[in-house]
Design a protein around this motif. Structure first.
Motif, short mmCIF file in Angstrom:
data_model
loop_
_atom_site.label_atom_id
_atom_site.label_comp_id
_atom_site.label_asym_id
_atom_site.label_seq_id
_atom_site.Cartn_x
_atom_site.Cartn_y
_atom_site.Cartn_z
N SER A 68 12.96 -19.53 6.34
CA SER A 68 11.89 -18.85 6.96
C SER A 68 11.84 -17.66 6.12
O SER A 68 10.52 -17.12 6.08
CB SER A 68 12.39 -18.18 8.32
N GLY A 69 12.65 -17.34 5.15
CA GLY A 69 12.17 -16.44 4.09
C GLY A 69 11.28 -16.88 3.04
O GLY A 69 10.21 -16.07 2.70
N ASP A 93 18.84 -11.23 -6.77
CA ASP A 93 19.90 -11.55 -7.18
C ASP A 93 19.93 -13.17 -7.80
O ASP A 93 18.82 -13.81 -7.37
CB ASP A 93 20.98 -11.19 -6.37
N ARG A 94 21.02 -13.65 -8.13
CA ARG A 94 20.91 -15.04 -8.60
C ARG A 94 20.79 -15.91 -7.15
O ARG A 94 20.24 -17.23 -7.43
CB ARG A 94 22.44 -15.42 -9.16
N ARG A 98 17.71 -18.68 -7.42
CA ARG A 98 18.02 -20.13 -7.29
C ARG A 98 17.14 -20.69 -5.96
O ARG A 98 16.58 -21.60 -6.36
CB ARG A 98 19.61 -20.27 -6.76
N ILE A 99 16.89 -19.90 -4.95
CA ILE A 99 16.35 -20.48 -3.90
C ILE A 99 14.81 -20.40 -4.21
O ILE A 99 13.92 -21.48 -3.91
CB ILE A 99 16.35 -19.29 -2.48
N PHE A 100 14.36 -19.49 -5.11
CA PHE A 100 13.02 -19.47 -5.47
C PHE A 100 12.73 -20.62 -6.49
O PHE A 100 11.59 -21.42 -6.22
CB PHE A 100 12.63 -18.01 -6.59
N LYS A 101 13.49 -20.78 -7.37
CA LYS A 101 13.47 -22.27 -8.20
C LYS A 101 13.43 -23.39 -7.58
O LYS A 101 12.58 -24.23 -7.61
CB LYS A 101 14.39 -22.25 -9.44
N LEU A 102 14.54 -23.64 -6.48
CA LEU A 102 14.53 -24.82 -5.78
C LEU A 102 13.44 -25.09 -4.73
O LEU A 102 12.81 -26.20 -4.57
CB LEU A 102 15.68 -24.69 -4.97
#
Length: 114
Positions: A68-69, A93-94, A98-102
């Motif tokens: 949802s984010g 943060d890391r 990571r969520i941004f990249k995935l």
């Protein structure tokens, strides 16, 4: 219902600020489906009422974010990019990075160094 009320209490009116032509949104510690709708509603009200050209998401307090984010960020990107606006993220943060990249958010959102 109780969880949704808790999520709304995490977000205060002061978490949304218009500075020049930017809407700064300070996100809560947990971003999940319980609070996502409320965040979207508030952000969209600012996008309509104010002369906002860019959106800046501040992840400084955020320790957890689910899909949802991602939806919050992508939805605001869709709305603001129609008018040539941009979306930025700060204090990432890391885990959030990571969520941004995935999810591919890193391709549409510029992560600024804090």
């Amino acid at each position: 219902m109780e969880r949704k009320v808790e999520a709304m209490e995490q977000i205060a009116a002061g978490d949304f600020q218009v500075i020049d032509d930017c809407l700064l949104i300070q996100l809560p510690e947990e971003i999940d489906h319980h609070g996502a709708g409320f965040i979207c509603e508030c952000a969209d009200r600012y996008l309509v009422r104010e002369e906002v050209r860019n959106v800046v998401f501040d992840f400084g307090r955020t320790r957890f974010m689910d899909s949802s984010g991602i939806g919050i960020v992508m939805g605001r990107y869709r709305k603001i990019s129609c008018f040539g606006g941009r979306v930025y993220a700060i204090h990432v943060d890391r885990q959030i990075e990571r969520i941004f990249k995935l999810s591919g958010l890193n391709k549409i959102v510029e992560v600024l160094e804090s």
